[in-house]
Design a protein around this motif. Structure first.
Motif, PDB file in Angstrom:
ATOM      1  N   THR A   9       0.844  -1.189   0.000  1.00 28.11           N
ATOM      2  CA  THR A   9       0.000   0.000   0.000  1.00 28.11           C
ATOM      3  C   THR A   9       0.882   1.243   0.000  1.00 28.11           C
ATOM      4  OG1 THR A   9      -1.730  -1.149   1.246  1.00 28.11           O
ATOM      5  CG2 THR A   9      -1.777   1.255   1.282  1.00 28.11           C
ATOM      6  N   ARG A  10       0.538   2.235  -0.791  1.00 25.68           N
ATOM      7  CA  ARG A  10       1.297   3.486  -0.790  1.00 25.68           C
ATOM      8  C   ARG A  10       0.333   4.638  -0.523  1.00 25.68           C
ATOM      9  NH1 ARG A  10       5.322   6.289  -5.308  1.00 25.68           N
ATOM     10  NH2 ARG A  10       6.242   7.768  -3.842  1.00 25.68           N
ATOM     11  N   ILE A  11       0.589   5.390   0.550  1.00 27.58           N
ATOM     12  CA  ILE A  11      -0.272   6.497   0.936  1.00 27.58           C
ATOM     13  C   ILE A  11       0.548   7.786   0.936  1.00 27.58           C
ATOM     14  CG2 ILE A  11      -1.859   7.398   2.658  1.00 27.58           C
ATOM     15  CD1 ILE A  11      -2.219   4.613   3.739  1.00 27.58           C
ATOM     16  N   PHE A  12       0.043   8.784   0.238  1.00 24.49           N
ATOM     17  CA  PHE A  12       0.742  10.065   0.136  1.00 24.49           C
ATOM     18  C   PHE A  12       0.274  11.014   1.246  1.00 24.49           C
ATOM     19  CE2 PHE A  12       1.610   8.128  -3.812  1.00 24.49           C
ATOM     20  CZ  PHE A  12       2.697   8.769  -4.396  1.00 24.49           C
ATOM     21  N   GLN A  13       0.927  12.163   1.321  1.00 23.46           N
ATOM     22  CA  GLN A  13       0.746  13.084   2.438  1.00 23.46           C
ATOM     23  C   GLN A  13      -0.688  13.579   2.589  1.00 23.46           C
ATOM     24  OE1 GLN A  13       2.953  13.432  -0.022  1.00 23.46           O
ATOM     25  NE2 GLN A  13       2.882  15.468  -0.949  1.00 23.46           N
ATOM     26  N   PHE A  14      -1.054  13.783   3.839  1.00 24.06           N
ATOM     27  CA  PHE A  14      -2.315  14.404   4.249  1.00 24.06           C
ATOM     28  C   PHE A  14      -3.544  13.532   3.993  1.00 24.06           C
ATOM     29  CE2 PHE A  14       0.542  17.952   3.001  1.00 24.06           C
ATOM     30  CZ  PHE A  14       0.856  18.380   4.284  1.00 24.06           C
ATOM     31  N   ALA A  15      -3.360  12.272   3.666  1.00 25.59           N
ATOM     32  CA  ALA A  15      -4.508  11.365   3.530  1.00 25.59           C
ATOM     33  C   ALA A  15      -5.004  10.945   4.913  1.00 25.59           C
ATOM     34  CB  ALA A  15      -4.120  10.141   2.711  1.00 25.59           C
ATOM     35  N   SER A  16      -6.305  10.644   4.981  1.00 25.25           N
ATOM     36  CA  SER A  16      -6.929  10.156   6.211  1.00 25.25           C
ATOM     37  C   SER A  16      -7.617   8.834   5.895  1.00 25.25           C
ATOM     38  CB  SER A  16      -7.948  11.167   6.745  1.00 25.25           C
ATOM     39  OG  SER A  16      -8.648  10.647   7.857  1.00 25.25           O
ATOM     40  N   VAL A  17      -7.142   7.764   6.505  1.00 21.17           N
ATOM     41  CA  VAL A  17      -7.600   6.414   6.170  1.00 21.17           C
ATOM     42  C   VAL A  17      -8.159   5.739   7.421  1.00 21.17           C
ATOM     43  CG1 VAL A  17      -6.880   4.145   5.314  1.00 21.17           C
ATOM     44  CG2 VAL A  17      -5.902   6.232   4.317  1.00 21.17           C
ATOM     45  N   GLY A  18      -9.405   5.248   7.318  1.00 19.12           N
ATOM     46  CA  GLY A  18      -9.995   4.507   8.426  1.00 19.12           C
ATOM     47  C   GLY A  18     -10.617   5.370   9.505  1.00 19.12           C
ATOM     48  N   GLU A  19     -10.933   6.599   9.185  1.00 21.00           N
ATOM     49  CA  GLU A  19     -11.539   7.492  10.178  1.00 21.00           C
ATOM     50  C   GLU A  19     -13.016   7.151  10.383  1.00 21.00           C
ATOM     51  OE1 GLU A  19     -11.842   9.202  12.933  1.00 21.00           O
ATOM     52  OE2 GLU A  19     -10.062  10.324  12.295  1.00 21.00           O
ATOM     53  N   ASP A  20     -13.575   7.613  11.522  1.00 21.44           N
ATOM     54  CA  ASP A  20     -15.016   7.484  11.744  1.00 21.44           C
ATOM     55  C   ASP A  20     -15.763   8.109  10.566  1.00 21.44           C
ATOM     56  OD1 ASP A  20     -14.179   6.562  14.177  1.00 21.44           O
ATOM     57  OD2 ASP A  20     -15.032   8.206  15.349  1.00 21.44           O
ATOM     58  N   CYS A  21     -16.919   7.527  10.255  1.00 16.28           N
ATOM     59  CA  CYS A  21     -17.684   8.035   9.114  1.00 16.28           C
ATOM     60  C   CYS A  21     -18.453   9.301   9.499  1.00 16.28           C
ATOM     61  CB  CYS A  21     -18.641   6.967   8.599  1.00 16.28           C
ATOM     62  SG  CYS A  21     -20.014   6.644   9.720  1.00 16.28           S
ATOM     63  N   GLN A  22     -19.038   9.935   8.496  1.00 16.81           N
ATOM     64  CA  GLN A  22     -19.786  11.177   8.691  1.00 16.81           C
ATOM     65  C   GLN A  22     -21.290  10.962   8.821  1.00 16.81           C
ATOM     66  OE1 GLN A  22     -17.303  14.461   6.288  1.00 16.81           O
ATOM     67  NE2 GLN A  22     -17.845  12.696   5.029  1.00 16.81           N
ATOM     68  N   ASP A  23     -21.722   9.711   8.839  1.00 11.20           N
ATOM     69  CA  ASP A  23     -23.146   9.407   9.026  1.00 11.20           C
ATOM     70  C   ASP A  23     -23.564   9.829  10.436  1.00 11.20           C
ATOM     71  OD1 ASP A  23     -25.653   8.145   9.473  1.00 11.20           O
ATOM     72  OD2 ASP A  23     -25.166   6.598   8.006  1.00 11.20           O
ATOM     73  N   LYS A  24     -24.602  10.638  10.544  1.00  4.55           N
ATOM     74  CA  LYS A  24     -25.029  11.142  11.854  1.00  4.55           C
ATOM     75  C   LYS A  24     -25.569  10.035  12.756  1.00  4.55           C
ATOM     76  CE  LYS A  24     -26.961  15.143  12.213  1.00  4.55           C
ATOM     77  NZ  LYS A  24     -27.909  16.286  12.052  1.00  4.55           N
ATOM     78  N   LYS A  25     -25.934   8.901  12.167  1.00  8.52           N
ATOM     79  CA  LYS A  25     -26.413   7.771  12.978  1.00  8.52           C
ATOM     80  C   LYS A  25     -25.270   7.008  13.626  1.00  8.52           C
ATOM     81  CE  LYS A  25     -28.572   5.779   9.581  1.00  8.52           C
ATOM     82  NZ  LYS A  25     -28.239   6.777   8.545  1.00  8.52           N
ATOM     83  N   TYR A  26     -24.054   7.214  13.152  1.00 12.12           N
ATOM     84  CA  TYR A  26     -22.913   6.486  13.701  1.00 12.12           C
ATOM     85  C   TYR A  26     -22.662   6.925  15.143  1.00 12.12           C
ATOM     86  CZ  TYR A  26     -18.204   4.701  14.325  1.00 12.12           C
ATOM     87  OH  TYR A  26     -17.100   4.051  14.811  1.00 12.12           O
ATOM     88  N   ALA A  27     -22.555   5.945  16.031  1.00  7.28           N
ATOM     89  CA  ALA A  27     -22.412   6.249  17.464  1.00  7.28           C
ATOM     90  C   ALA A  27     -21.179   5.598  18.068  1.00  7.28           C
ATOM     91  CB  ALA A  27     -23.666   5.805  18.206  1.00  7.28           C
TER      92      ALA A  27
END
Length: 255
Positions: A54-72
């Motif tokens: 896997t190659r990830i470049f600068q300022f990437a965000s991987v595996g963060e909490d989602c933006q769904d408002k139902k997510y708790a």
């Protein structure tokens, strides 16, 4: 291989040869496969599994909490295969308990700068998401899908294998396999012939797919009538894939 300014949680599991650049943060419950390169200022949050190389470049965000408002805060995952390239500023979110609980990404995909993959998406292999492509939650992409820059895909849409969307497309319906679309709202403009030829599709398959496309889009038939006629005429795996991609459509197909 790990820069002294990087923060790697002791619970993270990194292969011995993983390279982590300066000021990057690797959280607990993160697994990174061998040969991977994590650039500077990258955040990887778990539970997340990244395959080999896997190659990830600068300022990437991987595996963060989602933006769904139902997510708790439920424990959900992001799982990726091998040989994926994640360019600058890309955001890949984990799943939700309301769906699969997992965002799943295959292998050999290219996520160009600032692309976004929402929660619970399922992406095949060998896909290209050009700059600033946005996938809402629950989107499914087949293998070899190509989305042009600034395209946006509505939640729950299916985008078929070998399909292609031109830049700036607004996609609110399902796109059958092999079809090329463009516009706002997106409309079908024929088969992705150049892509199919480059990938070695036979003349027989291309001819059958072209005629199948015409039956669905240009003969004034209902979808059910068109599919019945396609089945009567052809017995090819490529045509079966085309038919299946229409049958699984839940939002209607892009016309």
């Amino acid at each position: 291989m790990i820069h002294p300014t990087a923060l790697v949680d002791p619970a993270a599991r990194l292969a011995d040869d993983v390279d982590v650049g300066p000021f990057s943060v690797i959280g607990a419950d993160v697994e990174i496969g061998p040969g991977s390169q994590i650039g500077p200022h990258v955040v990887v949050k778990g539970p997340t599994v990244l395959g080999a190389r896997t190659r990830i470049f600068q300022f990437a965000s991987v595996g963060e909490d989602c933006q769904d408002k139902k997510y708790a805060g439920e424990p959900t995952r992001l799982v990726m295969g091998d040989d994926n390239v994640i360019r600058e500023g890309v955001t890949l979110h984990r799943g939700t308990a309301q769906d699969r609980g997992e965002t799943t990404i295959g292998s050999r995909n290219l996520f160009m700068a600032y692309a976004h993959v929402g929660h619970d998406c399922v992406i095949g292999s060998d896909c290209i998401l050009a700059n600033q492509v946005t996938l809402a939650g629950h989107v499914k992409l087949g293998d070899f899908a190509i989305l042009g820059g600034l395209s946006a895909v509505h939640q729950f849409c299916h985008f078929g294998t070998h399909a292609m969307a031109g830049g700036g497309s607004i996609i609110t319906k399902d796109t059958p396999a092999f079809v090329m679309i463009n516009g706002n709202p997106a409309e079908a403009h024929g088969l992705n012939l150049i892509g199919l030829k480059r990938r070695g599709f036979s003349k027989e398959a291309l001819k059958a797919l072209g005629e199948s496309y015409k039956l669905v889009y240009r003969q004034g038939l209902t979808v059910e009538q068109a599919l019945a006629e396609i089945r009567r005429r052809y017995e090819l795996p490529e045509v079966d894939t085309f038919i299946a991609s229409i049958e699984v459509a839940t939002r209607g197909i892009t016309r």
